[in-house]
Write a protein that holds these residues in place. Sequence first.
Motif, PDB file in Angstrom:
ATOM      1  N   PHE D  26       1.179  -1.139  -0.174  1.00 39.28           N
ATOM      2  CA  PHE D  26      -0.264  -0.165  -0.212  1.00 39.28           C
ATOM      3  C   PHE D  26       1.247   1.383   0.062  1.00 39.28           C
ATOM      4  CE2 PHE D  26      -2.474   3.234   2.131  1.00 39.28           C
ATOM      5  CZ  PHE D  26      -3.875   3.168   1.915  1.00 39.28           C
ATOM      6  N   LEU D  29       3.403   1.677  -3.277  1.00 33.88           N
ATOM      7  CA  LEU D  29       2.244   1.252  -4.203  1.00 33.88           C
ATOM      8  C   LEU D  29       1.574   3.637  -4.001  1.00 33.88           C
ATOM      9  CD1 LEU D  29       0.740   0.820  -6.734  1.00 33.88           C
ATOM     10  CD2 LEU D  29      -1.325  -0.051  -5.386  1.00 33.88           C
ATOM     11  N   LEU D  30       1.191   3.866  -3.360  1.00 35.71           N
ATOM     12  CA  LEU D  30       1.267   5.424  -3.543  1.00 35.71           C
ATOM     13  C   LEU D  30       2.724   6.110  -3.873  1.00 35.71           C
ATOM     14  CD1 LEU D  30      -1.597   5.707  -0.425  1.00 35.71           C
ATOM     15  CD2 LEU D  30      -1.997   5.017  -3.693  1.00 35.71           C
ATOM     16  N   GLY D  33       4.169   5.660  -7.382  1.00 40.20           N
ATOM     17  CA  GLY D  33       2.822   6.323  -7.999  1.00 40.20           C
ATOM     18  C   GLY D  33       3.834   7.042  -8.510  1.00 40.20           C
ATOM     19  N   GLY D  34       3.842   8.014  -7.170  1.00 47.48           N
ATOM     20  CA  GLY D  34       3.717   9.414  -7.553  1.00 47.48           C
ATOM     21  C   GLY D  34       5.407  10.214  -7.634  1.00 47.48           C
ATOM     22  N   GLN D  36       6.720   7.925 -10.103  1.00 45.17           N
ATOM     23  CA  GLN D  36       6.761   7.629 -11.725  1.00 45.17           C
ATOM     24  C   GLN D  36       5.982   9.032 -12.493  1.00 45.17           C
ATOM     25  OE1 GLN D  36       7.477   4.671 -12.967  1.00 45.17           O
ATOM     26  NE2 GLN D  36       6.573   4.557 -14.830  1.00 45.17           N
ATOM     27  N   ALA D  37       5.007   9.710 -11.356  1.00 42.97           N
ATOM     28  CA  ALA D  37       4.121  11.074 -12.001  1.00 42.97           C
ATOM     29  C   ALA D  37       5.711  12.160 -12.497  1.00 42.97           C
ATOM     30  CB  ALA D  37       3.268  11.130 -11.477  1.00 42.97           C
ATOM     31  N   ALA D  38       5.695  11.802 -11.427  1.00 47.03           N
ATOM     32  CA  ALA D  38       7.242  12.725 -11.353  1.00 47.03           C
ATOM     33  C   ALA D  38       8.951  12.818 -12.134  1.00 47.03           C
ATOM     34  CB  ALA D  38       8.271  13.549 -10.177  1.00 47.03           C
ATOM     35  N   ALA D  40       7.923  10.502 -15.273  1.00 49.22           N
ATOM     36  CA  ALA D  40       7.498  10.580 -16.568  1.00 49.22           C
ATOM     37  C   ALA D  40       7.341  12.318 -17.005  1.00 49.22           C
ATOM     38  CB  ALA D  40       6.199  10.365 -15.827  1.00 49.22           C
ATOM     39  N   ILE D 117       2.742  -3.855  -9.540  1.00 45.16           N
ATOM     40  CA  ILE D 117       1.902  -2.791  -9.940  1.00 45.16           C
ATOM     41  C   ILE D 117       1.723  -1.968 -10.628  1.00 45.16           C
ATOM     42  CG2 ILE D 117      -0.553  -2.060  -9.028  1.00 45.16           C
ATOM     43  CD1 ILE D 117      -0.021  -4.335  -7.129  1.00 45.16           C
ATOM     44  N   VAL D 118       3.277  -0.827 -10.145  1.00 44.27           N
ATOM     45  CA  VAL D 118       3.024   0.868 -10.863  1.00 44.27           C
ATOM     46  C   VAL D 118       3.984   0.707 -12.260  1.00 44.27           C
ATOM     47  CG1 VAL D 118       4.492   2.633 -11.207  1.00 44.27           C
ATOM     48  CG2 VAL D 118       3.370   2.033  -8.300  1.00 44.27           C
ATOM     49  N   ALA D 120       3.068  -1.915 -14.563  1.00 45.55           N
ATOM     50  CA  ALA D 120       0.931  -2.430 -15.338  1.00 45.55           C
ATOM     51  C   ALA D 120       0.927  -1.436 -15.332  1.00 45.55           C
ATOM     52  CB  ALA D 120       1.115  -3.294 -14.870  1.00 45.55           C
ATOM     53  N   LEU D 121       1.032  -0.433 -14.452  1.00 43.75           N
ATOM     54  CA  LEU D 121      -0.396   0.589 -14.659  1.00 43.75           C
ATOM     55  C   LEU D 121       0.450   1.694 -15.187  1.00 43.75           C
ATOM     56  CD1 LEU D 121      -2.247  -0.534 -11.138  1.00 43.75           C
ATOM     57  CD2 LEU D 121      -2.893  -0.644 -13.335  1.00 43.75           C
ATOM     58  N   THR D 122       1.481   2.087 -15.673  1.00 42.39           N
ATOM     59  CA  THR D 122       1.827   2.969 -16.111  1.00 42.39           C
ATOM     60  C   THR D 122       2.535   2.788 -16.967  1.00 42.39           C
ATOM     61  OG1 THR D 122       3.601   3.489 -14.794  1.00 42.39           O
ATOM     62  CG2 THR D 122       1.736   4.372 -13.753  1.00 42.39           C
ATOM     63  N   PRO D 123       2.134   4.214 -18.045  1.00 43.95           N
ATOM     64  CA  PRO D 123       3.107   4.361 -19.533  1.00 43.95           C
ATOM     65  C   PRO D 123       5.001   3.822 -19.214  1.00 43.95           C
ATOM     66  CG  PRO D 123       1.858   5.595 -19.702  1.00 43.95           C
ATOM     67  CD  PRO D 123       1.862   5.669 -18.336  1.00 43.95           C
TER      68      PRO D 123
END
Lengths: 235, 235, 235, 235
Positions: D26, D29-30, D33-34, D36-38, D40, D117-118, D120-123
């Motif tokens: 948990f 993952l969060l 994810g953050g 990955q956004a930064a 990308a 999971i990250v 798999a879920l993000t380009p």
Amino acid sequence: MSLARSFDNWHADVKAASLEFVGTTFFLLLAFGGIQAAKAEMNSSPSMPSVLLHDLYISLSLGFSLLISVWIFYRASGGVFNPNISLALFLNGIIGPLRFVLYCIAQLAGGIVAAAIVLALTPGPLLSNTVLADGVNVAQGVFIEMFITAALVLSVLMLAAEKHAATPFAPVGIGLTSFVCHLWGVYYTCGAMNVARAFGPAVVTRFPYSTQWVYWVGDGLGSLLATALYILFKL
Amino acid sequence: MSLARSFDNWHADVKAASLEFVGTTFFLLLAFGGIQAAKAEMNSSPSMPSVLLHDLYISLSLGFSLLISVWIFYRASGGVFNPNISLALFLNGIIGPLRFVLYCIAQLAGGIVAAAIVLALTPGPLLSNTVLADGVNVAQGVFIEMFITAALVLSVLMLAAEKHAATPFAPVGIGLTSFVCHLWGVYYTCGAMNVARAFGPAVVTRFPYSTQWVYWVGDGLGSLLATALYILFKL
Amino acid sequence: MSLARSFDNWHADVKAASLEFVGTTFFLLLAFGGIQAAKAEMNSSPSMPSVLLHDLYISLSLGFSLLISVWIFYRASGGVFNPNISLALFLNGIIGPLRFVLYCIAQLAGGIVAAAIVLALTPGPLLSNTVLADGVNVAQGVFIEMFITAALVLSVLMLAAEKHAATPFAPVGIGLTSFVCHLWGVYYTCGAMNVARAFGPAVVTRFPYSTQWVYWVGDGLGSLLATALYILFKL
Amino acid sequence: MSLARSFDNWHADVKAASLEFVGTTFFLLLAFGGIQAAKAEMNSSPSMPSVLLHDLYISLSLGFSLLISVWIFYRASGGVFNPNISLALFLNGIIGPLRFVLYCIAQLAGGIVAAAIVLALTPGPLLSNTVLADGVNVAQGVFIEMFITAALVLSVLMLAAEKHAATPFAPVGIGLTSFVCHLWGVYYTCGAMNVARAFGPAVVTRFPYSTQWVYWVGDGLGSLLATALYILFKL
């Protein structure tokens, strides 16, 4: 249950749903206002604006709007503001079926009213629709929304529904959970975690995007995942 | 009420108002200092500065100045620092008419003194006037100010005036409400939510803008809207 | 006081001062590390970097380093970490003269050790010296430092020295006060509010600037102003 | 210890470790994810992006993910999520050897699952590996990691393991400590402070960098340093 008792509950449910309408409008008015400012600045900036700053601004706006709205309203109405949280409260037996239906109606209506007020009060079109980023397919969108919605719903179940020393401060934990989930989600899915937040601007702008269903499916799955985890914790 | 009792109240009211003067000066000194730094950097930046970063910086500066000022002062004076909150406290019978008048005078004077100190201590002109953004008409300005002021006033009524387990932490909720409201308001109206915050720099800079009245009308309507919502909650 | 009692105090004072040395090193190590990252990024950036972002980064780094350091240490040593706060505690009779002197020595030594560790662990020269910005004269520098130091010292006196329901959370209020004061101060004076924070990097870099005295005078006046306000509140 | 008692412990240990697996997944993952956004956004930005904003975004993402994850899970499982904290708890006798081993396995597995999971879920490829910045040698990397890991571990020992009035709010202090340590560490070492955070993405990306050992050695030394400081405080 006697008819009188049932009528009492009906009265309390309608009153709580009315406050949910006011509270959801309050929460999303501040949140959509912040989003409008962030996107208006990006659109008007002559130089290349920073997407990351825009995402941080929106994450702060939505996370902290939720934090303070729940803090202000939650002793009056529960401060749910989110049909996906309402669903999880219903599935866990914390609210009954009538209150669940009334809450969802009130929360969706609050989202529409908040979006309409922001449209009226700021120059230009409404800018708070939720869309998937380029390169994110609908399956990815559904599952990102599922995970971040589950995190938000779980924070409500563990911090507010459970009673312990830090429960009066649950709004802080719930708001910060929304903030963190947005730091991941804003860039990829705009981070709804709440069908009322996705639905309100879509109604006001007459559904310009075809991916509204992603938020209903993904966020609904998030409610189910959070409920499953909560049952696991209680074993 | 006997004359002696009345004199006692008068004495307590003057003392509380004196502390409000010190506290409002304290709060707005730190806030105007942060605004001065943000705007000075924007004006001197050779490249195109980011409006969004500037808005975030000012929101943090005003929101967290209020948070810590209320926390430091509120067991001593109540930590109101805002004539629009004073008005709502008076309308709800929490403070009397004499204290209301003294608080407003002290708070407006504190705003002027804070603005004058920042002007003296930093290079260049004072940069903390509140103005409407391009494209925002006065009706939009009045109603944005009304909504964000109502949110701030409501946070004081629900978190500090009401007594419950989280009341000692009301300053945190009030400060974060100011922060969130600024995230919407700074871009469109500079986000006063407080006539003392709008009035102080205007006096020191001799009213260079004609829209000062927007903040008096909008923020006053906000006090009334918050009072109406508070009465609704109490039903 | 008997000789045995005095020796007991001496023992407790030395132990507390030792923990102050560890704690000040801990606080300033994290803070100087964050400053080093911020300034290294600015110096290496090929495009024009944003001064405002750099100031926000440093404000967060110093404010939240103090917040968590005080939280971690304050039941062990008091978590003062600042000769200007030590001075105010001494003037208000909260600590005795021996402890005051030992605290100052421990805190100044902690600042030097923290600066030396950051110099050793990061590439390039140490970047955490405090200097006045262009256009800020020494009188302005002294009085800005006086006001922001007074705010920080007052937060310690009102939130930690006074006992009430929110006292266990004093570190949060003190850290956020430091954060807000930095939002004003970093741009103009680098925002020391603490001679140990100004002195440590200056020793390690052999005093390359002539304005070190500004921080000793300004921050010392801040301790006196905060003490005067605290006495006023107690009347 | 009787065999029955031992079996009871075994049962409790496995249950706690299962929750640690869920909780670490948990949290990371969060956080991933953050990140990955930064990253990308940085990679896709046509203009020169701001490293400092990227570092702030990642610090917020990791610090506040930890804050809310610990808050949500810590009455259920302890909310450790970090083999380096597990090690310190074991060395201080707070958890036994079996639980220590199970926690480490659960936490390392959680890191791997979160990273997968990250991905798999993000380009695009996974972007959350920890590497040393240019100009930082391995000794500097090891000691920076040692100091920031020690700070994080110490916050757990002092705020959560010790019982006092603010203990229910330990997750806030622990999360903010992680945030502050990242403000220093992200720029130089990516700021792991947790071998599970460094190991998960490395497994998923098949160890593209040779400096993974830096995080095992540095973070392990951090656990030892924090334990030594904690013993010193208890004297």
